[in-house]
Write a protein that holds these residues in place. Structure first.
Motif, short mmCIF file in Angstrom:
data_model
loop_
_atom_site.label_atom_id
_atom_site.label_comp_id
_atom_site.label_asym_id
_atom_site.label_seq_id
_atom_site.Cartn_x
_atom_site.Cartn_y
_atom_site.Cartn_z
N GLY A 187 12.90 -2.47 5.59
CA GLY A 187 14.23 -2.51 5.00
C GLY A 187 14.32 -1.74 3.70
O GLY A 187 15.31 -1.05 3.43
N LYS A 188 13.27 -1.84 2.89
CA LYS A 188 13.25 -1.08 1.63
C LYS A 188 13.26 0.42 1.90
O LYS A 188 13.93 1.19 1.19
N MET A 189 12.54 0.86 2.94
CA MET A 189 12.53 2.28 3.26
C MET A 189 13.91 2.73 3.76
O MET A 189 14.40 3.79 3.36
N ILE A 190 14.53 1.95 4.62
CA ILE A 190 15.86 2.28 5.12
C ILE A 190 16.84 2.41 3.96
O ILE A 190 17.69 3.32 3.93
N LYS A 191 16.73 1.53 2.97
CA LYS A 191 17.67 1.52 1.85
C LYS A 191 17.29 2.51 0.75
O LYS A 191 18.00 2.61 -0.25
N GLY A 192 16.17 3.23 0.91
CA GLY A 192 15.76 4.20 -0.09
C GLY A 192 15.09 3.60 -1.30
O GLY A 192 14.93 4.25 -2.33
N GLN A 193 14.64 2.34 -1.17
CA GLN A 193 13.99 1.68 -2.29
C GLN A 193 12.50 2.02 -2.38
O GLN A 193 11.88 1.84 -3.42
N ILE A 194 11.93 2.47 -1.28
CA ILE A 194 10.59 3.03 -1.27
C ILE A 194 10.65 4.34 -0.49
O ILE A 194 11.58 4.56 0.30
N ALA A 195 9.67 5.20 -0.71
CA ALA A 195 9.67 6.51 -0.07
C ALA A 195 9.40 6.39 1.43
O ALA A 195 8.75 5.44 1.89
N TYR A 196 9.87 7.38 2.18
CA TYR A 196 9.59 7.45 3.61
C TYR A 196 8.09 7.60 3.85
O TYR A 196 7.39 8.35 3.16
N THR A 197 7.58 6.87 4.82
CA THR A 197 6.21 7.04 5.27
C THR A 197 6.16 6.82 6.77
O THR A 197 6.80 5.90 7.29
N ALA A 198 5.43 7.68 7.48
CA ALA A 198 5.35 7.57 8.94
C ALA A 198 4.48 6.41 9.38
O ALA A 198 4.60 5.93 10.50
N SER A 199 3.58 5.95 8.49
CA SER A 199 2.70 4.81 8.79
C SER A 199 3.07 3.65 7.88
O SER A 199 3.38 3.85 6.70
N HIS A 200 3.03 2.46 8.42
CA HIS A 200 3.50 1.33 7.62
C HIS A 200 2.59 1.06 6.43
O HIS A 200 1.37 1.18 6.53
N PRO A 201 3.17 0.69 5.29
CA PRO A 201 2.39 0.41 4.08
C PRO A 201 2.02 -1.05 3.93
O PRO A 201 1.37 -1.43 2.95
N THR A 202 2.41 -1.88 4.90
CA THR A 202 2.25 -3.33 4.77
C THR A 202 0.82 -3.75 5.06
O THR A 202 0.30 -3.49 6.15
N PRO A 203 0.15 -4.42 4.12
CA PRO A 203 -1.21 -4.88 4.40
C PRO A 203 -1.21 -5.92 5.51
O PRO A 203 -0.32 -6.78 5.57
N HIS A 204 -2.20 -5.84 6.40
CA HIS A 204 -2.24 -6.79 7.51
C HIS A 204 -2.44 -8.22 7.04
O HIS A 204 -1.94 -9.16 7.67
N VAL A 205 -3.16 -8.40 5.98
CA VAL A 205 -3.31 -9.72 5.37
C VAL A 205 -3.06 -9.57 3.88
O VAL A 205 -3.29 -8.51 3.29
N LEU A 206 -2.57 -10.62 3.26
CA LEU A 206 -2.35 -10.59 1.82
C LEU A 206 -3.69 -10.51 1.10
O LEU A 206 -4.67 -11.14 1.50
N THR A 207 -3.73 -9.76 0.04
CA THR A 207 -4.96 -9.55 -0.71
C THR A 207 -5.17 -10.68 -1.71
O THR A 207 -4.27 -10.97 -2.51
N PRO A 208 -6.33 -11.34 -1.68
CA PRO A 208 -6.56 -12.39 -2.69
C PRO A 208 -6.79 -11.77 -4.06
O PRO A 208 -7.22 -10.62 -4.17
N PRO A 209 -6.48 -12.50 -5.12
CA PRO A 209 -6.72 -11.96 -6.46
C PRO A 209 -8.20 -11.76 -6.72
O PRO A 209 -9.05 -12.42 -6.10
N ALA A 210 -8.53 -10.84 -7.60
CA ALA A 210 -9.91 -10.53 -7.94
C ALA A 210 -10.12 -10.71 -9.44
O ALA A 210 -9.19 -10.99 -10.20
N SER A 211 -11.37 -10.53 -9.86
CA SER A 211 -11.75 -10.58 -11.27
C SER A 211 -11.36 -11.90 -11.93
O SER A 211 -10.84 -11.92 -13.05
N LEU A 212 -11.58 -13.00 -11.23
CA LEU A 212 -11.33 -14.30 -11.84
C LEU A 212 -12.27 -14.52 -13.02
O LEU A 212 -13.48 -14.27 -12.91
N THR A 213 -11.73 -15.01 -14.11
CA THR A 213 -12.54 -15.26 -15.31
C THR A 213 -12.17 -16.62 -15.88
O THR A 213 -11.02 -16.83 -16.26
N PRO A 214 -13.12 -17.56 -15.92
CA PRO A 214 -12.83 -18.87 -16.51
C PRO A 214 -13.11 -18.87 -18.02
O PRO A 214 -14.05 -18.23 -18.49
N HIS A 215 -12.26 -19.55 -18.77
CA HIS A 215 -12.46 -19.72 -20.21
C HIS A 215 -12.34 -21.21 -20.52
O HIS A 215 -11.26 -21.79 -20.36
N VAL A 216 -13.45 -21.82 -20.94
CA VAL A 216 -13.43 -23.23 -21.32
C VAL A 216 -12.77 -23.34 -22.68
O VAL A 216 -13.24 -22.76 -23.67
#
Length: 511
Positions: A402-431
């Protein structure tokens, strides 16, 4: 091939009674060349022009849901829903899979959890669906209304009328639009009964702030005009279209995929304010078809809305069909349609469908793999082609499309959608103290919120201590002194899909 498809479509219609699975006469090329054509909208952007609309069946009933049926309805499922995000679900004793190849069943999913189903009649279900629409850029829902059942069973009319109210409530709550889509099949005399249904019941919903308007007029769709296996002819179809226009409505006509060359029925098509071809069953030439259809509509001063679907199958209800008739190819098939529409300068899109699990065209959260379908039963899972995707992948894909159709993201012939959501990285605990630990992490681009989970044993089990956290930091307070706590974080949506857990980190509170 065309004859075979139409014969299959007729068979499916006879089986389901109210299905839209008539396959398109024509049909994903590499989409390497952008076609020329006007991007000017005949009508200005409104609630359907320039927007993303989904078809919404809303017909799944469950035993114990207090609907007019209060029993299992439309449970001939090809896909199994992922119900982890619903507040109310129902278990079968047994699930009544009427008309399917496998016997009624109950029991557990492959992962050992109880097999449960949602009821469309439950307001909380519709709320979840419209929340997902809001989160994924879906502007409008076309609520399906079928004459066959309305005519023959008062329970079905009560169910359908109740769904219109529930959809209106959810659309108002989540800032979406909706309109009524009449399927022309099944009415004893659609020329009179459809008009009566509109004036006596459905037109009342047009006073809602959520009812879709285009050019200042309430939107109505009449689907099935021009199809050989639907009732009527050019004269009766024209009569109904003209009548709704006389009521001040903006009329969308759902037509066959060959409407631009179907000269026999063009007198009716040309009365429409908007034309939408049915493309379920088409597999190739989307860009060319969209370009031709748009040229036709522009020449006749008609708005154009293309139809895009993820794939389809109907094996559980018709074992003579393949188990994965038109594969999804982990989103590539659906994206090729978005890319073709963008290249053809199409601005309005109809998605077939939001919740049509009976024919595997649903984009809502469905089972990813064998662990999340009822054990010992066949259902088409999202990993059927060998690539794992998250249960909400097709919602996220539609968001990007929908974003591509509306011009909110650029045209791409291959989908940009990740197959799974990416978990956050570089977790740092501070006591911070004897009772608080702060966790920081690197944010990811494909999910807006984070869920923080904690355990007192390495490796879990983890308890969610905060959900829907924005940003890249969270302070966990109220902890016990001199105690080690273990944390993981997932990325996702509020009441929606989420990633796998991040790597674990730990911190020990001060004495």
């Amino acid at each position: 091939m065309r004859k075979e498809m139409l014969l299959w479509a007729s068979a499916l219609l006879l089986f389901s009674g109210c299905s839209k699975s008539n396959l398109a006469e024509k049909s994903v090329n590499p989409l390497t060349k952008k076609m020329t054509g006007s991007t000017t909208l005949l009508s200005g952007t409104g609630d359907v022009v320039g927007k993303i609309t989904v078809g919404y069946q809303g017909w799944f009933g469950c035993a114990g849901d207090n609907s007019p049926y209060n029993s299992w309805t439309h449970q001939n499922l090809e896909c199994w829903p992922d119900v982890r995000q619903y507040t109310t679900t129902y278990a079968g004793d047994k699930f009544n899979q009427a008309g399917v190849q496998q016997a009624a069943f109950n029991g557990n999913l492959g992962n050992g959890q109880p097999a449960k189903m949602f009821s469309s009649y439950d307001q909380s279900t519709v709320n979840v669906h419209f929340l997902w629409m809001q989160q994924n850029g879906i502007d409008c829902a076309a609520l399906q209304r079928f004459g066959g059942a309305l005519n023959t069973d008062a329970r079905d009319k009560g169910f359908r009328d109740g769904m219109a109210t529930r959809v209106q409530n959810a659309a108002q709550t989540y800032g979406r639009k909706f309109y009524i889509m009449y399927d022309i099949s099944g009415w004893t005399n659609f020329q009179t009964e459809m008009k009566t249904d509109w004036t006596s019941f459905m037109s009342a919903h047009t006073t809602s702030s959520a009812y879709a308007k285009q050019n200042g007029k309430p939107v109505v769709c009449i689907w099935g005009i021009g199809f050989a296996n639907r009732p009527g002819n050019v004269t009766s179809w024209s009569d109904v279209i003209n009548w709704f226009k006389s009521q001040g409505c903006y009329v969308i006509v759902g037509a066959p995929g060959n409407f631009s060359t179907d000269t026999a029925n063009q007198a009716a098509y040309n009365l429409a304010d908007m034309l939408m071809p049915w493309r379920v069953g088409a597999t190739t030439n989307f860009q060319t078809m969209d370009a031709n259809d748009l040229t036709y509509c522009n020449a006749h001063n008609i708005d154009y809305q293309t139809d895009i679907y993820p794939g389809t199958a109907f094996y559980n209800s018709n074992a003579s069909r393949p188990k994965n008739e038109i594969p999804r190819v982990h989103g590539d098939f659906m994206w090729s349609q978005f890319a073709g529409a963008k290249n053809a300068n199409v601005s309005s899109v109809y998605i077939s469908m939001f919740d049509e699990m009976n024919e595997a065209t649903s984009i809502l959260n469905c089972a990813e793999d064998a662990s999340s379908i009822p054990a010992g039963n066949y259902f088409l899972t999202l990993d059927a082609d060998g690539t794992h995707v998250s249960s909400d992948f097709y919602l996220r894909l539609v968001n990007d499309g929908g974003k591509m159709i509306k011009g909110q993201i650029a045209y791409t012939a291959s989908h940009p959608t990740p197959h799974v959501l990416t978990p956050p990285a570089s977790l740092t605990p501070h006591v911070l103290s004897s009772s608080s630990i702060q966790i920081n992490w690197s944010q990811v681009a494909d999910a807006p919120v984070y869920n923080i989970k904690r355990a007192t044993v390495s490796g879990g089990p983890y308890t969610t201590v905060a959900a829907g956290v924005t940003g890249g930091t969270y302070t966990n307070t109220g902890l016990t002194a001199n105690t080690t706590y273990y944390y993981v974080i997932s990325a996702g949506y509020i009441n929606g899909g989420e990633s796998t857990n991040s790597g674990q980190v730990s911190g020990k509170t001060n004495p």
